[in-house]
Design a protein around this motif. Structure first.
Motif, short mmCIF file in Angstrom:
data_model
loop_
_atom_site.label_atom_id
_atom_site.label_comp_id
_atom_site.label_asym_id
_atom_site.label_seq_id
_atom_site.Cartn_x
_atom_site.Cartn_y
_atom_site.Cartn_z
N PRO A 347 -52.09 -22.40 17.74
CA PRO A 347 -52.69 -21.39 18.62
C PRO A 347 -52.67 -21.83 20.08
N GLN A 348 -52.85 -20.85 20.94
CA GLN A 348 -53.02 -21.15 22.36
C GLN A 348 -54.42 -21.71 22.61
N ALA A 349 -54.52 -22.52 23.64
CA ALA A 349 -55.81 -23.18 23.90
C ALA A 349 -56.91 -22.19 24.23
N ASN A 350 -56.56 -21.09 24.90
CA ASN A 350 -57.56 -20.11 25.32
C ASN A 350 -57.57 -18.88 24.43
N MET A 351 -57.14 -19.03 23.20
CA MET A 351 -57.04 -17.89 22.30
C MET A 351 -58.39 -17.22 22.09
N HIS A 352 -59.47 -18.01 22.09
CA HIS A 352 -60.80 -17.47 21.78
C HIS A 352 -61.39 -16.63 22.91
N GLU A 353 -60.72 -16.60 24.06
CA GLU A 353 -61.30 -15.90 25.20
C GLU A 353 -61.16 -14.39 25.11
N THR A 354 -60.06 -13.91 24.53
CA THR A 354 -59.83 -12.47 24.44
C THR A 354 -59.36 -12.11 23.04
N VAL A 355 -59.54 -10.85 22.68
CA VAL A 355 -59.08 -10.38 21.37
C VAL A 355 -57.56 -10.33 21.33
N GLU A 356 -56.92 -10.17 22.49
CA GLU A 356 -55.47 -10.14 22.52
C GLU A 356 -54.89 -11.48 22.10
N ALA A 401 -58.73 -23.35 9.54
CA ALA A 401 -59.23 -24.39 10.44
C ALA A 401 -59.22 -23.89 11.89
N VAL A 402 -58.16 -23.20 12.27
CA VAL A 402 -58.06 -22.68 13.65
C VAL A 402 -59.15 -21.65 13.92
N LEU A 403 -59.34 -20.73 12.98
CA LEU A 403 -60.34 -19.68 13.18
C LEU A 403 -61.74 -20.26 13.21
N ARG A 404 -62.00 -21.25 12.38
CA ARG A 404 -63.32 -21.90 12.41
C ARG A 404 -63.57 -22.49 13.79
N THR A 405 -62.57 -23.18 14.31
CA THR A 405 -62.75 -23.86 15.59
C THR A 405 -62.92 -22.86 16.73
N HIS A 406 -62.02 -21.89 16.81
CA HIS A 406 -62.04 -20.97 17.96
C HIS A 406 -63.18 -19.96 17.87
N SER A 407 -63.53 -19.54 16.67
CA SER A 407 -64.65 -18.58 16.59
C SER A 407 -65.97 -19.22 16.99
N SER A 408 -66.07 -20.54 16.82
CA SER A 408 -67.30 -21.21 17.22
C SER A 408 -67.50 -21.20 18.73
N TYR A 409 -66.41 -21.00 19.50
CA TYR A 409 -66.52 -20.94 20.95
C TYR A 409 -66.94 -19.57 21.44
N CYS A 410 -66.91 -18.57 20.57
CA CYS A 410 -67.11 -17.19 20.99
C CYS A 410 -68.59 -16.85 21.02
N ASN A 411 -69.04 -16.31 22.14
CA ASN A 411 -70.44 -15.91 22.29
C ASN A 411 -70.61 -14.40 22.44
N ARG A 448 -69.18 -14.08 9.68
CA ARG A 448 -70.34 -13.19 9.72
C ARG A 448 -71.56 -13.93 10.23
N ASP A 449 -71.75 -15.18 9.78
CA ASP A 449 -72.87 -15.96 10.29
C ASP A 449 -72.74 -16.17 11.79
N GLN A 450 -71.49 -16.47 12.24
CA GLN A 450 -71.26 -16.62 13.68
C GLN A 450 -71.53 -15.31 14.40
N TYR A 451 -71.11 -14.21 13.80
CA TYR A 451 -71.33 -12.88 14.38
C TYR A 451 -72.83 -12.60 14.50
N ASN A 452 -73.57 -12.91 13.43
CA ASN A 452 -75.01 -12.71 13.47
C ASN A 452 -75.66 -13.56 14.56
N GLU A 453 -75.16 -14.78 14.71
CA GLU A 453 -75.72 -15.64 15.76
C GLU A 453 -75.48 -15.04 17.14
#
Length: 833
Positions: A347-356, A401-411, A448-453
């Motif tokens: 993945p790209q390093a800034n993938m978690h910043e936008t949905v694109e 693994a990628v989604l776990r890591t990047h989704s944790s950065y999303c607020n 979902r837990d991340q989403y709830n948070e």
């Protein structure tokens, strides 16, 4: 006598020779035992030699290849056979001799005629030769033409054999130039097996045959180069392929979801909510933002084959198959695709910043596996199901693994929701192609837990903003329409309020309906995540209730606790907060009904989770009550700090202190506001305030920094306590029985009465008895205050009569105080021991 001719002489000589040979004796014969077999063999050989039709090589070889001396014996036998033939000839000549002589005689007679005839023949021959010379010339020309014609015919025949070869080779060149390599290989095969063998004796065919392997290698290199170009191209086009496949899967899912909603819910419309700037309407039909996509889907349905030219793969596969090197090609292709898979999964390093960023990532992965699925079904063996499953399992672990890591950065909850939708579409798309995606749906529970948070964080800000903008005063409603608007947002039912005429006020503040609406919005937002997760209604109901409980018990409760403890929140605000939490607590059952209506799961179900709102709002209310008590006491302390007693005054001022009157007025106005508080909160607050006031006044008297107190100050202090008692007896808060509230000052009252009446004998005599008039006066307290009064009396006496002794009354009172002090100290020591 006839003249002898040369011919007659020769005949005579031959006849003489025959007679000589006939007169020779026969050679000695051999015995039959010795000659029997040799006779047979040599007879057969001689017969073969005498035969004109048979070849002599084999016969002569058999003579020399036989036993030793066989040649010699054969020659002997041959000589004997010759002699036998000579004898037979001689006999025959002797038998025909006379006829021969007669014939010679006849020939001599015709000799003259023969010579004449010879001359005629010669002349005729000369004339014939002269006449036939021209014919001969013409005949030679005809022969030459016939030879040319035959050569031409042969040439044509040979050319007819060569022309197909040349045509096929020309066809081969054209196929190579037009990059029809598979057809070129087929042409080569025909040349090698059919055409070239027919004319292999010609050098140009040998050159062709030698050139074909080189052409095959060139075709392999060109096809491999085309494959590399294809692999590079497919890497660039994977994004588009994946985007198309995911869009089709989304359209398919949206259509079926809309049909299912329409069948189960009819046209029921739920309130709108907004998470990402777009308005969604909860109904059984398709959402507005999906309609455009649906229309686009109707225009054209594209497949991977429409977007990607797979001919280089097919061509290269066929070429390597024809060349017998398919295994090499398969290994190369799989190796390269594995490398590309690893690049796609990075993945790209800034993938978690936008949905694109997430969309591009998923599009590339889907495109990769859609291409592999197409190759799997189109090529029959280039890739196998085991190979694609191995690639998918490797990719799935990396993706998770990628989604776990990047989704944790999303607020941002909107972004997390978009990510969830992408994961669902991603999983559905690949599931349609036969890949196992159960682990992705398990990952969605973590998301979902991340989403709830993130939702909880977002709603925490919403709640804080609501609390900051609230005026903490009852909601005024001027007309019935305004009342209906408020009731439509919050389930408020109060018969007394409904009976009142407009304008009127609702007991809760503006934050209550806003909080209630936002809780429902939160439930909608949580429900939005639960859609398309292929979960039962019971599971969705459980998810909603658990997330709502988290909102109530953690987020809303935390916001309320922080709000209650903010310094600028005063008693009026705290009172309103208690009223608000009471109404919110009563509305919890409506929230449960709201969730039940959404999920269609009965609340009586065995495993249905209950909402913890009751305990949340009770805890908040208790915290607010405690804060009311604390702030009320702090306010009392502020007034107490304004006290400015003159502890050495001779007489009281005759009225209560100003600070205390201000304090009592403050308490009166405050407790009037407390009348809106539910239950015994107001009574508890009033009792707490009176007790704290009593304790503070007591501490003021017993302050260690205060060394002496005059009786005038005691009298002034007594006036202040009387005002406190009057305030308590005026029932500032209804509901107290008798003089319950006055008991808060009983300790002060008994202590002050003891000093005002100076009734030490009664105190000491009745000490420890239940019926004692001064039961609430502690000896240590009495001792401490008495010592201060004693010091005050001594100081007053000194000022009044500096150079004289104490007056008699003062001396008596001093002795009495000293006696009481000793007795009090003994009581204190007795209590400590």
């Amino acid at each position: 006598m006839q003249r002898s001719t040369p011919y007659s002489l020769d005949v005579k000589r031959d006849m003489a020779n025959n007679r000589v040979h006939a007169s020779l004796p026969d050679p000695p014969s051999q015995s039959e035992e010795e000659n029997q077999e040799e006779e047979k063999a040599f007879g057969r050989i001689c017969a073969e030699l005498e035969s004109v039709d048979l070849p002599l090589g084999t016969t002569l070889r058999s003579i020399y290849d036989d036993q030793p001396n066989a040649h010699k014996r054969f020659m002997e036998k041959l000589d004997a056979r010759i002699r036998n033939h000579d004898r037979e000839i001689e006999k025959m000549c002797n038998f025909h001799h006379q006829g021969f002589v007669d014939a010679i005689t006849e020939l001599l007679k015709v000799r003259a005629d023969a010579e004449k005839l010879m001359g005629q023949v010669t002349d005729t021959n000369r004339r014939l030769q002269d006449a036939g010379r021209e014919v001969t010339t013409q005949t030679e020309e005809v022969i030459r033409c016939r030879i040319q014609q035959r050569n031409m015919t042969t040439t044509v025949e040979k050319l007819q054999l060569c022309i197909p070869v040349l045509e096929m080779y020309s066809k081969l060149k054209e196929q190579l130039e037009s990059k029809r390599y598979y057809a070129a290989l087929k042409t080569m095969e025909q040349l090698e097996k059919v055409y070239i063998p027919r004319v292999s004796q010609y050098r140009f065919c040998q050159i062709m045959a030698e050139n074909l392997p080189r052409l095959r290698e060139e075709i392999k290199e060109i096809s491999m180069s085309d494959l590399k170009d294809f692999l590079e191209s497919i890497r660039k086009h994977s994004d588009k392929v994946g985007e198309t496949a995911m869009r089709q899967a989304q359209q398919h899912r949206t259509f079926h979801s809309a049909v299912a909603k329409q069948a189960s819910m009819g046209h029921y419309t739920k309130p709108v909510y907004s998470l990402n700037g777009r308005t969604h309407t909860h109904n059984g039909l398709m959402m507005d933002d999906d309609m455009g996509e649906e229309e686009e889907a109707d225009e054209e349905i594209l497949t991977a084959h429409d977007l990607v030219d797979f001919s280089p793969v097919y061509r290269c596969l066929h070429i390597y198959t024809v060349l017998g090197d398919r295994e090499t090609f398969e290994n190369y292709y799989r190796k390269q695709r594995k490398k590309q898979a690893r690049l796609v999964l990075q993945p790209q390093a800034n993938m978690h910043e936008t949905v694109e960023g997430y969309r591009r990532y998923f599009n590339q992965i889907v495109g990769f596996f859609v291409v592999e699925d197409h190759i799997l079904h189109a090529t029959r063996g280039l890739v196998t199901r085991a190979f694609t499953d191995e690639l998918w399992n490797m990719a799935l672990s990396k993706i998770i693994a990628v989604l776990r890591t990047h989704s944790s950065y999303c607020n941002d909850p909107d972004l997390v929701l978009e990510l969830k939708n992408l994961i669902v579409i991603f999983a559905d798309t690949l599931q349609d192609y036969g890949f196992l995606v159960n682990r992705l749906f398990d990952l969605l529970f973590e998301v979902r837990d991340q989403y709830n948070e993130t939702l909880l964080k977002k709603w925490a800000l919403v709640f804080r903003e609501i609390f900051e903008l609230d005026n903490y005063s009852p909601i005024p409603v001027e007309t019935e329409e305004e009342y209906k608007v408020v009731v439509s947002r919050f389930p408020f039912h109060d018969a007394e309020v409904e009976k009142q005429d407009f304008p009127k006020k609702l007991p809760m503040s503006q934050s209550v309906p806003q909080i209630y609406t936002q809780v429902k919005e939160f439930i909608y937002a949580s429900l939005k995540f639960s859609e398309s997760l292929h979960r039962s209604s019971t599971e969705i109901d459980d998810m909603l209730r658990k997330s709502t409980n988290l909102l109530l018990t953690r987020t809303l409760s935390g916001c309320l606790q922080n709000l209650i403890k903010k310094p600028h929140i005063g008693l009026t605000e705290l009172v309103q907060i208690i009223i608000n939490t009471t109404h919110l607590e009563q509305a919890c059952r409506y929230l449960e009904e709201f969730i039940t209506n959404i999920t269609n799961v009965s609340p009586e179900t065995v495993h249905t989770t209950r909402l913890y709102g009751l305990s949340t709002f009770k805890d908040a209310r208790h915290a607010a009550e405690g804060e009311i008590y604390t702030k009320l006491n702090q306010k009392i302390d502020e007034f107490i700090q304004l006290a400015d007693y003159e502890w050495g005054m001779a007489e009281s001022e005759g009225r209560a202190s100003g600070y205390l009157m201000d304090l009592i007025n403050f308490l009166r106005s405050t407790f009037q506001v407390f009348t809106h508080l539910p239950g015994k909160v107001a009574q508890t607050a009033c009792m707490s305030a009176c007790k704290h006031l009593s304790t503070s006044l007591m501490q003021m008297l017993l302050d260690t920094d205060l060394k002496q107190i005059s009786m005038g100050a005691i009298q002034q202090f007594n006036l202040d306590v009387i005002q406190c008692e009057l305030f308590a007896s005026s029932e500032p808060v209804p509901g107290f029985q008798g003089d319950t509230l006055q008991l808060a000052f009983i300790d002060l009252r008994q202590l002050l009465d003891l000093f005002m009446v100076w009734d030490w004998s009664t105190y000491l005599a009745d000490y420890g008895q239940p019926t004692s008039k001064y039961l609430r006066v502690n000896p240590a307290t009495a001792l401490a205050l008495l010592e201060k009064v004693y010091r005050g009396m001594k100081d007053t006496s000194k000022k009044n009569n500096i150079f004289s002794q104490f007056r008699k009354n003062d001396r008596d009172k001093q002795k009495l105080i000293e006696t009481v002090v000793r007795q009090l100290r003994s009581l204190v020591n007795g209590m400590s021991s």
